[in-house]
Motif scaffolding. Structure first.
Motif, mmCIF file in Angstrom:
data_model
loop_
_atom_site.group_PDB
_atom_site.id
_atom_site.type_symbol
_atom_site.label_atom_id
_atom_site.label_comp_id
_atom_site.label_asym_id
_atom_site.label_seq_id
_atom_site.Cartn_x
_atom_site.Cartn_y
_atom_site.Cartn_z
ATOM 1 N N GLN A 196 0.880 -1.228 -0.056
ATOM 2 C CA GLN A 196 0.048 0.102 -0.122
ATOM 3 C C GLN A 196 0.930 1.157 0.022
ATOM 4 O O GLN A 196 0.514 2.240 -0.719
ATOM 5 C CB GLN A 196 -1.073 -0.032 1.231
ATOM 6 N N ALA A 255 2.726 1.989 -3.636
ATOM 7 C CA ALA A 255 1.802 2.128 -4.673
ATOM 8 C C ALA A 255 1.803 3.462 -5.189
ATOM 9 O O ALA A 255 1.503 4.377 -4.391
ATOM 10 C CB ALA A 255 0.472 1.488 -4.567
ATOM 11 N N SER A 295 -0.087 -0.878 -9.051
ATOM 12 C CA SER A 295 -0.629 -1.462 -7.567
ATOM 13 C C SER A 295 0.455 -2.259 -7.474
ATOM 14 O O SER A 295 1.225 -2.666 -8.441
ATOM 15 C CB SER A 295 -1.836 -2.243 -7.717
ATOM 16 N N SER A 309 1.772 -5.709 -5.329
ATOM 17 C CA SER A 309 1.327 -6.989 -4.517
ATOM 18 C C SER A 309 1.806 -7.162 -3.370
ATOM 19 O O SER A 309 2.739 -6.642 -3.024
ATOM 20 C CB SER A 309 1.417 -8.240 -5.652
#
Length: 136
Positions: free
Chosen positions: A109, A112, A117, A119
């Motif tokens: 998070q 990003a 995005s 993983s």
């Protein structure tokens, strides 16, 4: 932060007022001489780093090595904003040292950027890189 500023202002005003209270008209320095144990040995940045677990920002070859290692995880991890990536790495060190839960997802998070995005598997790789470089 406002409380610290207010306390500092009051303390400074008190000290300035007290320095003008000499009895014989001569200015007297009533401050005790610093002892070796009272002399600060760490910078304010280092003290803040120790409390938060956020390391100083890497510079020069250390910064280049960090970015290269993160780029090896995925170009999306570094993204277009290297300063943001370094800030994310420093903040993730705080999570690592602070015992945060679900570090891999947290890293995914945090790193990003924009529409990209990351993983959780890449987050795990990011954490491994950080543990070896910026936040051992």
């Amino acid at each position: 932060m406002r409380i610290r500023a207010a306390v500092l202002a009051i303390t400074t005003a008190t000290l300035l007022a007290l320095t003008g209270c000499a009895t014989d008209g001569d200015a007297v320095d009533s401050r005790p001489e610093p002892t070796p144990s009272a002399v600060p040995t760490a910078s304010a940045t280092s003290i803040a780093t120790a409390k938060t677990g956020i390391p100083d920002a890497p510079v020069g070859t250390e910064r280049a090595a960090l970015l290269a290692a993160l780029l090896a995880v995925s170009p999306a991890v570094v993204g277009a904003d290297e300063d943001r990536t370094v800030a994310a790495a420093r903040n993730q060190c705080s999570a690592i040292h602070g015992g945060a839960k679900d570090l891999d997802h947290s890293a995914a998070q945090r790193f990003a950027q924009g529409d990209t995005s990351i993983s959780d598997a890449q987050g795990k790789a990011i954490n491994e890189v950080l543990k070896k470089t910026l936040c051992p």
